[in-house]
Design a protein around this motif. Structure first.
Motif, PDB file in Angstrom:
ATOM      1  N   LYS B  16       1.024  -1.072  -0.114  1.00 31.71           N
ATOM      2  CA  LYS B  16      -0.155   0.120   0.176  1.00 31.71           C
ATOM      3  C   LYS B  16       0.741   1.241   0.016  1.00 31.71           C
ATOM      4  N   ASN B  17       1.976   1.218   0.838  1.00 35.92           N
ATOM      5  CA  ASN B  17       2.733   2.452   0.998  1.00 35.92           C
ATOM      6  C   ASN B  17       4.298   2.588   0.205  1.00 35.92           C
ATOM      7  N   GLN B  18       4.278   1.461  -0.598  1.00 36.23           N
ATOM      8  CA  GLN B  18       5.517   1.474  -1.436  1.00 36.23           C
ATOM      9  C   GLN B  18       5.331   0.456  -2.906  1.00 36.23           C
ATOM     10  N   SER B  19       6.023   1.035  -3.822  1.00 37.79           N
ATOM     11  CA  SER B  19       5.948   0.265  -5.023  1.00 37.79           C
ATOM     12  C   SER B  19       7.486   0.194  -5.533  1.00 37.79           C
ATOM     13  N   ILE B  20       8.208  -0.997  -5.418  1.00 43.28           N
ATOM     14  CA  ILE B  20       9.348  -1.256  -5.751  1.00 43.28           C
ATOM     15  C   ILE B  20       9.577  -2.035  -6.886  1.00 43.28           C
ATOM     16  N   GLN B  21      10.170  -1.601  -8.008  1.00 41.55           N
ATOM     17  CA  GLN B  21      10.137  -2.279  -9.411  1.00 41.55           C
ATOM     18  C   GLN B  21      11.341  -2.292 -10.291  1.00 41.55           C
ATOM     19  N   LEU B  22      11.755  -3.539 -10.982  1.00 37.49           N
ATOM     20  CA  LEU B  22      12.787  -3.439 -11.648  1.00 37.49           C
ATOM     21  C   LEU B  22      11.996  -3.647 -13.132  1.00 37.49           C
ATOM     22  N   VAL B  23      12.120  -2.829 -13.886  1.00 41.75           N
ATOM     23  CA  VAL B  23      11.445  -2.871 -15.265  1.00 41.75           C
ATOM     24  C   VAL B  23      12.323  -2.480 -16.574  1.00 41.75           C
ATOM     25  N   ASN B  24      11.794  -2.789 -17.657  1.00 43.93           N
ATOM     26  CA  ASN B  24      12.570  -2.506 -18.998  1.00 43.93           C
ATOM     27  C   ASN B  24      12.181  -1.050 -19.300  1.00 43.93           C
ATOM     28  N   THR B  25      11.026  -0.618 -19.112  1.00 49.25           N
ATOM     29  CA  THR B  25      10.919   0.972 -19.318  1.00 49.25           C
ATOM     30  C   THR B  25       9.969   1.450 -18.383  1.00 49.25           C
ATOM     31  N   ILE B  26      10.401   2.670 -17.832  1.00 47.52           N
ATOM     32  CA  ILE B  26       9.502   3.528 -16.694  1.00 47.52           C
ATOM     33  C   ILE B  26       8.569   4.395 -17.330  1.00 47.52           C
ATOM     34  N   ALA B  82      13.761   4.463   4.922  1.00 50.56           N
ATOM     35  CA  ALA B  82      13.095   5.880   4.346  1.00 50.56           C
ATOM     36  C   ALA B  82      11.548   6.064   4.930  1.00 50.56           C
ATOM     37  N   LEU B  83      10.798   5.150   4.802  1.00 49.24           N
ATOM     38  CA  LEU B  83       9.266   5.167   5.240  1.00 49.24           C
ATOM     39  C   LEU B  83       9.365   5.630   6.692  1.00 49.24           C
ATOM     40  N   SER B  84      10.348   5.023   7.480  1.00 53.15           N
ATOM     41  CA  SER B  84      10.210   5.149   8.796  1.00 53.15           C
ATOM     42  C   SER B  84      10.928   6.184   9.379  1.00 53.15           C
ATOM     43  N   GLU B  85      12.129   6.496   8.934  1.00 51.17           N
ATOM     44  CA  GLU B  85      13.086   7.657   9.180  1.00 51.17           C
ATOM     45  C   GLU B  85      12.277   8.969   8.897  1.00 51.17           C
ATOM     46  N   PHE B  86      11.588   9.199   7.668  1.00 51.24           N
ATOM     47  CA  PHE B  86      11.256  10.419   7.260  1.00 51.24           C
ATOM     48  C   PHE B  86       9.635  10.551   7.241  1.00 51.24           C
ATOM     49  N   ASN B  87       9.241   9.788   8.004  1.00 50.40           N
ATOM     50  CA  ASN B  87       7.592  10.020   8.133  1.00 50.40           C
ATOM     51  C   ASN B  87       6.876  10.063   6.644  1.00 50.40           C
ATOM     52  N   LEU B  88       7.222   9.143   5.851  1.00 45.25           N
ATOM     53  CA  LEU B  88       6.617   9.066   4.369  1.00 45.25           C
ATOM     54  C   LEU B  88       5.063   8.326   4.392  1.00 45.25           C
ATOM     55  N   LYS B  89       4.411   8.780   3.578  1.00 44.21           N
ATOM     56  CA  LYS B  89       3.272   8.070   3.226  1.00 44.21           C
ATOM     57  C   LYS B  89       3.283   7.002   2.213  1.00 44.21           C
ATOM     58  N   LYS B  90       4.453   7.450   1.173  1.00 39.85           N
ATOM     59  CA  LYS B  90       4.452   6.226   0.102  1.00 39.85           C
ATOM     60  C   LYS B  90       5.935   6.484  -0.614  1.00 39.85           C
ATOM     61  N   VAL B  91       6.461   5.590  -0.989  1.00 41.09           N
ATOM     62  CA  VAL B  91       7.763   5.501  -1.809  1.00 41.09           C
ATOM     63  C   VAL B  91       7.437   4.801  -2.994  1.00 41.09           C
ATOM     64  N   ILE B  92       8.069   5.512  -3.897  1.00 40.77           N
ATOM     65  CA  ILE B  92       7.916   4.851  -5.484  1.00 40.77           C
ATOM     66  C   ILE B  92       9.565   4.656  -5.731  1.00 40.77           C
ATOM     67  N   LEU B  93      10.031   3.576  -6.252  1.00 44.93           N
ATOM     68  CA  LEU B  93      11.256   3.336  -6.568  1.00 44.93           C
ATOM     69  C   LEU B  93      11.271   2.349  -7.614  1.00 44.93           C
ATOM     70  N   TRP B  94      11.679   2.945  -8.653  1.00 46.53           N
ATOM     71  CA  TRP B  94      11.483   2.025 -10.042  1.00 46.53           C
ATOM     72  C   TRP B  94      13.103   2.254 -10.607  1.00 46.53           C
ATOM     73  N   HIS B  95      13.626   1.036 -11.133  1.00 42.76           N
ATOM     74  CA  HIS B  95      14.900   1.316 -11.714  1.00 42.76           C
ATOM     75  C   HIS B  95      14.862   0.474 -12.945  1.00 42.76           C
ATOM     76  N   CYS B  96      15.387   0.702 -14.208  1.00 42.65           N
ATOM     77  CA  CYS B  96      15.535   0.153 -15.396  1.00 42.65           C
ATOM     78  C   CYS B  96      16.480  -0.918 -15.811  1.00 42.65           C
ATOM     79  N   LEU B  97      16.304  -1.842 -16.394  1.00 40.17           N
ATOM     80  CA  LEU B  97      17.472  -2.709 -16.608  1.00 40.17           C
ATOM     81  C   LEU B  97      17.307  -2.835 -18.260  1.00 40.17           C
ATOM     82  N   SER B  98      18.326  -3.600 -18.655  1.00 41.50           N
ATOM     83  CA  SER B  98      18.598  -3.696 -20.223  1.00 41.50           C
ATOM     84  C   SER B  98      19.041  -2.382 -20.763  1.00 41.50           C
ATOM     85  N   THR B  99      19.018  -2.149 -22.074  1.00 43.66           N
ATOM     86  CA  THR B  99      19.570  -1.257 -22.969  1.00 43.66           C
ATOM     87  C   THR B  99      18.835   0.239 -22.743  1.00 43.66           C
TER      88      THR B  99
END
Lengths: 98, 153
Positions: B16-26, B82-99
């Motif tokens: 609910k409060n975070q979306s962590i992804q490895l993707v080909n395209t953001i 980050a969620l606990s140290e900085f009182n966040l409501k949500k984190v989105i962290l997406w990183h691309c792979l491939s070329t």
């Protein structure tokens, strides 16, 4: 020819090791070693630092790259940590994401 | 590969409060939409793209490789801190792979909080820690060859 080393198999007596340890490679370590999974035969106790020493000796270019880590079961491992045959082991060269 | 396939995560942790992804395209629009839906007043975003130069060399393209299972775990650890140290409501962290080619998005960090100082500090913490800890490797391709970034001291 694949390099042979010997690590302890805790299920079997010394000298009868028939199992092999696999080490995943990534980035520059994959280029240096030449395969994405390195297979090692083992029959004595081995720590993370023993593995690094072996790698640096077997693949001298490994000692020229930046400080690399070993991951055990998908977590960064300390040098003194023991390795076991069923561990998932990986070489983590200096990371460069972002 | 179709457009919809390229946006499908290769590995992900969705809560609910975070979306962590490895993707080909953001998909930046989709990432921002998720942040806005969190209903916190302060949103902070960092977007990393492929540069045209690396030092004095012209970059042709970048290739990203990852130890995916471990990378997603390390990304989730960073997000949890980050969620606990900085009182966040949500984190989105997406990183691309491939070329990826010059100008393409490589990484998206989005945070939201009630206070802007928290969101801004958290975004910096997340991208700085990702660069230090997450097992992702970048190969830079130039006119006359290629190198793994940071590989040599």
């Amino acid at each position: 020819m694949k390099p042979q080393i010997y690590i302890y198999d805790y299920n079997e007596p010394y000298g009868s090791a028939s199992k092999s340890m696999r080490v995943k490679t990534f980035g520059i370590s994959k280029d240096i070693i030449g395969e994405s999974t390195l297979t090692l035969n083992v029959d004595k106790p081995m720590t993370v630092s023993d593995l690094k020493e072996f790698l640096n000796k077997q693949y001298p270019k490994m000692s020229t790259i930046g400080t690399y880590s070993i991951a055990v079961n998908q977590e960064y491992a300390d040098n003194h940590q023991n390795l076991y045959l069923d561990d998932e082991i990986a070489i983590i060269p200096p990371v460069s994401g972002g | 590969m179709t457009k919809s396939q390229s946006f499908r995560p290769l590995a992900a942790v969705e809560k609910k409060n975070q979306s962590i992804q490895l993707v080909n395209t953001i998909n930046i629009a989709k990432a921002i939409e998720q942040l806005e839906n969190s209903e916190a007043s302060a949103q902070s975003i960092f977007i990393g793209t492929v540069p045209s130069m690396s030092g004095s060399f012209e970059v042709k393209k970048l290739f990203f490789e990852s130890y995916e299972q471990m990378a997603i775990k390390e990304m989730a650890k960073i997000s949890d801190v980050a969620l606990s140290e900085f009182n966040l409501k949500k984190v989105i962290l997406w990183h691309c792979l491939s070329t990826k080619v010059v100008g393409e998005t490589v990484v998206f960090v989005g945070t939201c909080s009630t206070h802007r100082a928290d969101a801004i500090a958290a975004t910096k913490y997340i991208i700085d820690t990702l660069k230090e800890m997450v097992p992702i490797w970048k190969k830079e391709y130039f006119k006359n060859g290629s190198i793994w970034a940071n590989a040599h001291p």
